[in-house]
Design an enzyme around this catalytic site. Sequence first.
Site, PDB file in Angstrom:
ATOM      1  CD1 TRP A  43      60.296  -5.512  25.768  1.00  0.00           C
ATOM      2  CD2 TRP A  43      59.887  -4.834  23.680  1.00  0.00           C
ATOM      3  NE1 TRP A  43      59.225  -4.649  25.808  1.00  0.00           N
ATOM      4  CE2 TRP A  43      58.955  -4.213  24.554  1.00  0.00           C
ATOM      5  CE3 TRP A  43      59.810  -4.551  22.315  1.00  0.00           C
ATOM      6  CZ2 TRP A  43      57.966  -3.329  24.094  1.00  0.00           C
ATOM      7  CZ3 TRP A  43      58.832  -3.676  21.855  1.00  0.00           C
ATOM      8  CH2 TRP A  43      57.926  -3.078  22.734  1.00  0.00           C
ATOM      9  CG  ASP A  90      66.451  -3.959  23.608  1.00  0.00           C
ATOM     10  OD1 ASP A  90      66.609  -2.842  24.164  1.00  0.00           O
ATOM     11  OD2 ASP A  90      65.343  -4.361  23.210  1.00  0.00           O
ATOM     12  CE  LYS A 136      61.549   1.198  27.536  1.00  0.00           C
ATOM     13  NZ  LYS A 136      60.128   1.295  27.581  1.00  0.00           N
TER      14      LYS A 136
HETATM   15  N1  PMP Z   1      63.129  -3.130  23.799  1.00  0.00           N
HETATM   16  C1  PMP Z   1      62.716  -3.000  25.060  1.00  0.00           C
HETATM   17  C2  PMP Z   1      63.411  -3.763  26.139  1.00  0.00           C
HETATM   18  C3  PMP Z   1      61.646  -2.147  25.354  1.00  0.00           C
HETATM   19  O1  PMP Z   1      61.216  -2.014  26.611  1.00  0.00           O
HETATM   20  C4  PMP Z   1      61.021  -1.437  24.303  1.00  0.00           C
HETATM   21  C5  PMP Z   1      59.899  -0.450  24.528  1.00  0.00           C
HETATM   22  N2  PMP Z   1      59.216  -0.465  25.632  1.00  0.00           N
HETATM   23  C6  PMP Z   1      61.475  -1.636  23.001  1.00  0.00           C
HETATM   24  C7  PMP Z   1      62.547  -2.474  22.785  1.00  0.00           C
HETATM   25  C8  PMP Z   1      60.851  -0.913  21.846  1.00  0.00           C
HETATM   26  O2  PMP Z   1      61.236   0.396  21.929  1.00  0.00           O
HETATM   27  P1  PMP Z   1      60.726   1.537  20.964  1.00  0.00           P
HETATM   28  O3  PMP Z   1      59.316   1.801  21.320  1.00  0.00           O
HETATM   29  O4  PMP Z   1      61.668   2.656  21.272  1.00  0.00           O
HETATM   30  O5  PMP Z   1      60.869   1.044  19.565  1.00  0.00           O
END
Ligand code: PMP
Length: 360
Positions: A103, A171, A195
């Site tokens: 991520w 994040d 989550k």
């Molecule tokens: N950052 C993290 C730490 C994540 O776990 C996720 C999704 N699992 C995201 C970003 C991306 O999130 P989204 O699908 O809401 O764009």
Amino acid sequence: MTERIFNFSAGPAVLPEPVLQQAQRDLFALPGVGMSVLEISHRSAAFEQIIAEAEADLRKLIGIPDNYKVLFLQGGASMQFTMIPMNLLAKGASADYILTGSWGQGAIKEARKLGTVREAATTADTNFNRLPASLNLDANAAYLHFTSNETIFGVEFQDEPEAGAPPLVCDMSSNFISRPIDVTKYALIYAGAQKNAGPAGATIVIIRDDLLERVPENLPAMLDYKNLAKNGSMYNTPPCFAIYICGLVFKWALNEGGLEKIQARNAEKAKVLYDAIDGSDNYYRGHAEKDCRSLMNVTFRLPNEDFEKKFVKEATAAGLDGLKGHRSVGGLRASIYNAFPKAGVEKLVQFMSEFRKNNG
Ligand code: PMP
């Protein structure tokens, strides 16, 4: 009513049962309103109250000071990968990113399209199983970005990295409201709701007021923090239902006793699982090093891939759903967010013990 199984999904993920029950009860007609939350105008007094209460409860839950704005946006955490550099990385400036997983890599990739960025640290060389031993920081960076919990690898910062002067941007998607934090250490926190906070569709951004001063003129309106903050997340129609559910989750978390209680429970649940991994004579092997093991996403491998496939298949049949790990780590991942019941962890540990006996 249909029986529920144990849901280990990384997100969208398990929600608190009382939240689902209340949403179900009130879905047809909100008490005192006579219409469903799915039907009312976002400009109605009823929705104004829903969003105001969600924000007030979140402020209370985390302890968000008055000089921070709380925004409920769309586009997921992924949209923030773009909005952060667009809003906060001025021409000629540079931003630092700490990479502890996919991520963080996703975030820096998007930022690179918009400006100059540096890797302040990366743990890619060990397939993101640890935290960096040191950071190579630019004291003049526009901001320092990190991912407090890397959902795929199961690696979690225990504390904030020392950012020095640059504003700290985080994040927090997969460990948001899972433990107490000191918001004043951060300039911006963002999290996709799906989550710990609610369903997919809402993204929460907590931004310190002074950062809004940096927002350049003439950004697209929907990508402009200043514009979104000025309009109280209602420049356009917000994700009303997702915000409503987030509000119920925040109330639930407050009723549970707040983030210290929730953290203690999360630690207890994770310990049961990590103890089972550690006590398995290396049959189960954790991916993350012990000092950065995630309380939210527990990643582990079995002796071989055939066993891993078999484990997932049999676990699913036993009512333990969503355990297949992400392909970049392989193996298994048990996501045990705030609302995941301890009984589910105990059932998994029991299952692990039996599986090992039968497949030694
Ligand atoms: N950052 C993290 C730490 C994540 O776990 C996720 C999704 N699992 C995201 C970003 C991306 O999130 P989204 O699908 O809401 O764009």
